[in-house]
Design an enzyme around this catalytic site. Structure first.
Site, short mmCIF file in Angstrom:
data_model
loop_
_atom_site.label_atom_id
_atom_site.label_comp_id
_atom_site.label_asym_id
_atom_site.label_seq_id
_atom_site.Cartn_x
_atom_site.Cartn_y
_atom_site.Cartn_z
N GLU A 184 -14.91 -29.23 15.49
CA GLU A 184 -14.31 -27.89 15.62
C GLU A 184 -15.30 -26.82 15.19
OE1 GLU A 184 -10.11 -26.87 14.31
OE2 GLU A 184 -11.29 -25.78 12.81
N ALA B 257 -5.34 -15.85 14.30
CA ALA B 257 -3.90 -15.66 14.53
C ALA B 257 -3.65 -14.32 15.21
CB ALA B 257 -3.16 -15.75 13.21
N HIS C 128 -8.69 -23.02 21.52
CA HIS C 128 -7.43 -22.77 20.81
C HIS C 128 -6.85 -21.45 21.33
CE1 HIS C 128 -8.41 -25.37 17.00
NE2 HIS C 128 -8.92 -25.89 18.10
N ARG D 222 1.00 -21.53 17.31
CA ARG D 222 1.67 -20.28 16.96
C ARG D 222 0.73 -19.37 16.17
NH1 ARG D 222 5.98 -20.17 12.29
NH2 ARG D 222 3.99 -20.12 11.18
N GLY D 223 -0.01 -19.93 15.19
CA GLY D 223 -0.77 -19.10 14.24
C GLY D 223 0.09 -18.85 13.02
N ASP D 224 -0.55 -18.56 11.89
CA ASP D 224 0.21 -18.27 10.67
C ASP D 224 0.91 -16.93 10.81
OD1 ASP D 224 -0.19 -20.60 9.25
OD2 ASP D 224 -2.17 -19.95 8.57
N TYR E 82 1.45 -32.18 11.64
CA TYR E 82 1.24 -32.08 10.19
C TYR E 82 1.71 -33.35 9.48
CZ TYR E 82 0.67 -27.32 11.76
OH TYR E 82 0.23 -26.22 12.44
N HIS F 178 4.70 -29.37 7.90
CA HIS F 178 4.22 -27.98 7.95
C HIS F 178 4.79 -27.26 6.73
CE1 HIS F 178 4.16 -23.73 9.29
NE2 HIS F 178 3.01 -24.11 9.82
N LYS G 7 7.66 -29.55 21.48
CA LYS G 7 6.30 -29.37 22.03
C LYS G 7 6.08 -30.37 23.17
CE LYS G 7 4.11 -27.70 17.77
NZ LYS G 7 2.97 -27.64 16.88
P1 FAD Z 1 4.92 -24.23 15.48
O1 FAD Z 1 4.88 -25.49 16.25
O2 FAD Z 1 5.62 -23.07 16.10
O3 FAD Z 1 5.57 -24.58 14.07
C1 FAD Z 1 5.63 -23.61 13.00
C2 FAD Z 1 6.83 -23.90 12.11
O4 FAD Z 1 8.03 -23.66 12.87
C3 FAD Z 1 6.92 -25.36 11.66
O5 FAD Z 1 7.45 -25.36 10.36
C4 FAD Z 1 7.88 -26.00 12.64
O6 FAD Z 1 8.57 -27.11 12.09
C5 FAD Z 1 8.84 -24.84 12.92
N1 FAD Z 1 9.44 -24.89 14.26
C6 FAD Z 1 8.84 -25.26 15.42
N2 FAD Z 1 9.71 -25.13 16.45
C7 FAD Z 1 10.88 -24.67 15.93
C8 FAD Z 1 12.16 -24.32 16.47
N3 FAD Z 1 12.40 -24.44 17.77
N4 FAD Z 1 13.11 -23.85 15.63
C9 FAD Z 1 12.87 -23.70 14.29
N5 FAD Z 1 11.67 -24.02 13.73
C10 FAD Z 1 10.71 -24.49 14.53
N6 FAD Z 1 -4.34 -21.24 13.25
C11 FAD Z 1 -5.01 -20.22 13.83
O7 FAD Z 1 -4.69 -19.04 13.58
N7 FAD Z 1 -6.04 -20.43 14.72
C12 FAD Z 1 -6.43 -21.68 15.08
O8 FAD Z 1 -7.36 -21.85 15.88
C13 FAD Z 1 -5.74 -22.80 14.48
N8 FAD Z 1 -6.06 -24.07 14.80
C14 FAD Z 1 -5.34 -25.11 14.27
C15 FAD Z 1 -5.65 -26.43 14.66
C16 FAD Z 1 -4.96 -27.51 14.13
C17 FAD Z 1 -5.29 -28.92 14.58
C18 FAD Z 1 -3.92 -27.28 13.18
C19 FAD Z 1 -3.17 -28.44 12.57
C20 FAD Z 1 -3.59 -25.98 12.79
C21 FAD Z 1 -4.29 -24.89 13.33
N9 FAD Z 1 -3.98 -23.56 12.98
C22 FAD Z 1 -4.68 -22.52 13.56
C23 FAD Z 1 -2.93 -23.27 11.99
C24 FAD Z 1 -1.55 -23.04 12.66
O9 FAD Z 1 -1.60 -21.89 13.47
C25 FAD Z 1 -0.50 -22.86 11.54
O10 FAD Z 1 -0.31 -24.08 10.87
C26 FAD Z 1 0.81 -22.24 11.96
O11 FAD Z 1 1.53 -21.88 10.78
C27 FAD Z 1 1.74 -23.15 12.76
O12 FAD Z 1 1.27 -23.32 14.04
P2 FAD Z 1 2.00 -24.37 15.04
O13 FAD Z 1 1.33 -24.21 16.34
O14 FAD Z 1 2.08 -25.72 14.45
O15 FAD Z 1 3.47 -23.70 15.09
#
Ligand code: FAD
Length: 290
Positions: free
Chosen positions: A17, A51, A79, A109-111, A147, A151, A167
């Protein structure tokens, strides 16, 4: 090349990465960084996206993915985050990636923004919604994050896995894990995923920790647990940078060997833009990767 071609094979892959370097920092510039990383012949390279969206005034994710794939000949995984984007902006980003011939997207999604609006009008609440739009746009192999230790926003690991199913239904074809430092966490997680009916390839994310400051940031962001064996390394070597680097590389190498030995064939190294660290790990694995 779509990454599923690699990830459905049992031939081990080792990918890495990169993040677009901010202008004015001491880091290598994007073309040099990509060239040095490509010289190590990783199976593919991913490029992160902030993000707030791609860019930050420097090289964008798309430009860096272009550098990876079209200049250096390594498959790129771009990404794409949606927390601060609306649907028109995502469509424009997809059009840019398609024009460049980038075929693989890690949809995230991003943080959550600390003081921004979330979700935006005509925006996204979850990565699965972004995946649906990418699938409908067409032509991309879609990956997502998962995760092994849950998460940080989830109440339980099982709830997180339930949401992960959205997903897969939205077109996610492979998952990359958050970093973990105890392989048993991953093995137990993989078992839970399979029981939940999630059978897409899972790429194990490994972070070589080479300084103690890095570990504090990681713990705050990811909530990953540190095994006692790893904590002992930090306690002993944190104040000796060369020793900490050597120990961090050795620990990550050992994790990768154990993963391959136990049938986890696809490993992603969070290289933190340090080709020398990635190179040391790959040199340690040269016979294993043949
Ligand atoms: P989601 O899948 O949307 O999940 C976020 C939270 O919402 C989780 O707690 C999940 O359980 C919950 N959730 C999901 N769907 C639902 C639903 N339908 N109803 C209620 N709750 C739900 N961040 C960056 O900014 N840039 C990057 O390039 C980046 N790369 C990453 C690469 C990897 C391999 C990983 C593991 C993380 C990366 N991140 C990155 C961090 C990531 O953006 C954060 O962890 C973010 O908080 C969650 O993203 P997600 O895509 O998992 O979100």
């Amino acid at each position: 090349m779509k990454l599923t071609e690699l990830l459905h094979s049992s031939k081990p892959t080792l990918s890495c990465e990169l993040f677009p370097p901010k202008p004015g920092t001491a880091l290598l510039d994007a073309p040099t960084l990509v060239r040095r990383m490509a010289a190590l012949h990783p199976s593919y390279m991913s490029v992160t996206c902030s993000a707030g969206g791609s860019g930050n005034g420097g090289t964008s994710t798309a430009d860096m993915a272009n550098e990876v794939q079209n200049i250096n000949g390594i498959p790129a995984l771009a990404h794409l985050t949606c927390v601060s984007a609306d649907r028109a902006q995502i469509r424009a980003a997809l059009e840019d990636l398609r024009k460049l011939g980038i075929e693989n997207i890690l949809a995230l999604r991003g943080d959550l923004p600390k003081d921004g609006v979330f979700p935006l009008p005509d925006g996204y609440r979850h990565a699965s919604e972004l995946m649906t739009d990418i699938r409908d746009f067409g032509g991309f192999c879609i990956g997502g994050a998962c995760y092994p230790e849950g998460h940080p926003e989830s109440t339980t690991l099982y709830q997180d896995i339930d949401y992960l199913k959205y997903k897969i239904e939205a077109g996610c074809e492979f998952l990359t894990t958050q970093m973990f430092f105890d392989n048993n966490e991953l093995y137990s997680y993989l078992y839970k995923l399979r029981r939940a009916g999630i059978d897409v390839p899972v790429v194990a994310g490994i972070m070589p920790v080479t300084n103690a400051k890095q570990i504090q940031r990681i713990m705050a962001l990811s909530g990953s647990k540190l095994p006692a064996r790893f904590r002992a390394i930090i306690d002993r070597f944190a104040n000796n940078s060369a020793a900490m680097t050597q120990a961090g590389v050795a620990y990550a190498t050992e994790q990768v060997i154990d993963l391959f030995a136990n049938g986890v064939d696809h490993v992603h190294i969070y290289t933190m833009n340090k080709p020398e660290i990635a190179g040391s790990i790959m040199a340690n694995l040269s016979e294993i990767l043949k």
